[in-house]
Scaffold this active site. Structure first.
Site, mmCIF file in Angstrom:
data_model
loop_
_atom_site.group_PDB
_atom_site.id
_atom_site.type_symbol
_atom_site.label_atom_id
_atom_site.label_comp_id
_atom_site.label_asym_id
_atom_site.label_seq_id
_atom_site.Cartn_x
_atom_site.Cartn_y
_atom_site.Cartn_z
ATOM 1 N N GLU A 118 0.827 -1.213 0.000
ATOM 2 C CA GLU A 118 0.000 0.000 0.000
ATOM 3 C C GLU A 118 0.858 1.258 0.000
ATOM 4 O O GLU A 118 0.522 2.248 -0.641
ATOM 5 C CB GLU A 118 -0.955 -0.001 1.206
ATOM 6 N N ASP A 177 -10.060 6.104 -1.743
ATOM 7 C CA ASP A 177 -8.925 6.652 -2.506
ATOM 8 C C ASP A 177 -9.488 7.209 -3.823
ATOM 9 O O ASP A 177 -10.712 7.287 -3.985
ATOM 10 C CB ASP A 177 -7.845 5.573 -2.739
ATOM 11 N N TYR A 216 -6.518 6.112 4.795
ATOM 12 C CA TYR A 216 -6.689 5.144 3.708
ATOM 13 C C TYR A 216 -5.855 3.880 3.960
ATOM 14 O O TYR A 216 -6.362 2.753 3.888
ATOM 15 C CB TYR A 216 -6.294 5.770 2.344
#
Ligand code: SF4
Length: 325
Positions: free
Chosen positions: A34, A131, A113
């Site tokens: 991520e 996102d 996020y």
């Protein structure tokens, strides 16, 4: 159970891309992926991810690394504070990935996020995420007017994401939303004919797929010029570590800028242009020799030519090395 759940999950489980971080979604692997995927495309990330995981297979390996080693494995990915934060966070974990939302959110480099992605994918916690992909899907699906990169619009979508997140398959749900945005509900010409949510989509029903989300405001790149020096002696090249106050590439090794060392510039070697974040950088690289008797500042280092790429991690320098050697 919302009416979007079943069709989207069924679709995702049938078509999801086989990505390396999906194969064994431990918190560490999800976290690294991520962070790498922030600002970077999946296709670019895959080889970096595999190389990074081979070198730093777990939290301890990353915590015990040197910053230079981590940066070297990040070389070319850009936004280098991401790599520094990964290492810093690994050092804070003492070998164990936190499971609590606030503790994950408190890790350096982790925002709402990323915490949502790690919690839902690795721990199956019903934590939402928003996102740019999710914002685009929501804008079209629910007919919401907003810009997918506008922080205020993104913020307004969190309650909706929270209400929608699947309670027992949150990881698949969040990934399904993002997968839909990345592969079907794309910025230009979405493939509505292949979309599992078409029958529920406001934009599709009204023919507004090309109107929503609203177009981003164009941001003019900021021009910037650096005069850099190639100072070589006995097969070694002088490098200079950019400091904390630098707008770009701060705390990274680079070629010295004019005025940073006492040198006489000579022949022009290259004048490449390069974009970093929203800057349009033009570099003029000149060969130079140090003035007699001049002393070097602390933040400099002589490095042999074969080892230059261990230090010059930004793709800007690789461009310059190719142009000047
Ligand atoms: Fe996006 Fe089209 Fe699906 Fe609507 S129907 S969510 S616009 S791909």
């Amino acid at each position: 159970m919302s009416r979007q759940h079943a069709p989207l999950l069924r679709w995702y489980r049938r078509v999801r891309r086989d990505l390396p971080w999906r194969r064994d979604p431990t918190p560490y692997r999800v976290w690294v992926s991520e962070i790498m995927l922030q600002q970077t495309t999946v296709a670019t990330v895959i080889p970096y991810y595999e190389k990074f995981l081979a070198r730093f297979p777990d939290i301890r390996a990353l915590a015990d690394s040197t910053e230079d080693d981590v940066l070297k494995h990040w070389a070319g990915l850009g936004y280098y504070s991401r790599a520094r934060n990964l290492r810093k966070a690994a050092q804070q974990m003492a070998g164990v990935f936190p499971t609590d939302y606030d503790a994950i959110l408190a890790l350096p480099g982790v925002g709402r996020y990323t915490a949502g992605a790690i919690g839902s994918i690795a721990f199956q916690k019903p934590w939402p995420l928003v996102d740019g992909n999710v914002a685009r899907v929501f804008s079209r699906l629910f007919g919401l007017k907003g810009r997918a990169k506008d922080p205020a619009f993104l913020k307004s979508l969190w309650p909706r994401a929270e209400a929608l997140v699947h309670k027992t398959a949150p990881g698949d749900w969040n990934q399904a939303l993002m997968e839909l945005g990345a592969t079907v509900c794309t910025p230009d010409s979405p493939s509505c004919g292949a979309c599992p949510l078409a029958s529920q989509c406001v934009a599709f029903k009204k023919g507004l797929q090309d109107e929503l989300p609203l177009p981003e405001k164009a941001r003019a790149p900021v021009p910037l010029k650096w005069d850099c020096l190639w100072i070589e002696s006995g097969g070694k090249v002088l490098l200079w570590k950019r400091d904390d106050s630098d707008r770009l590439l701060k705390n990274l090794w680079g070629l010295p800028e004019k005025g940073r060392v006492d040198a006489r510039p000579a022949k022009r070697l290259a004048t490449p242009t390069h974009s970093i974040t929203h800057h349009a950088l033009r570099v003029e690289l000149r060969a130079a020799v140090l003035k007699k008797g001049s002393s070097l500042p602390d933040a400099t280092k002589w490095v042999s030519r074969p080892r230059l790429t261990d230090y010059l991690v930004s793709s800007l320098w690789l461009k310059l090395l190719n142009a000047s050697t």
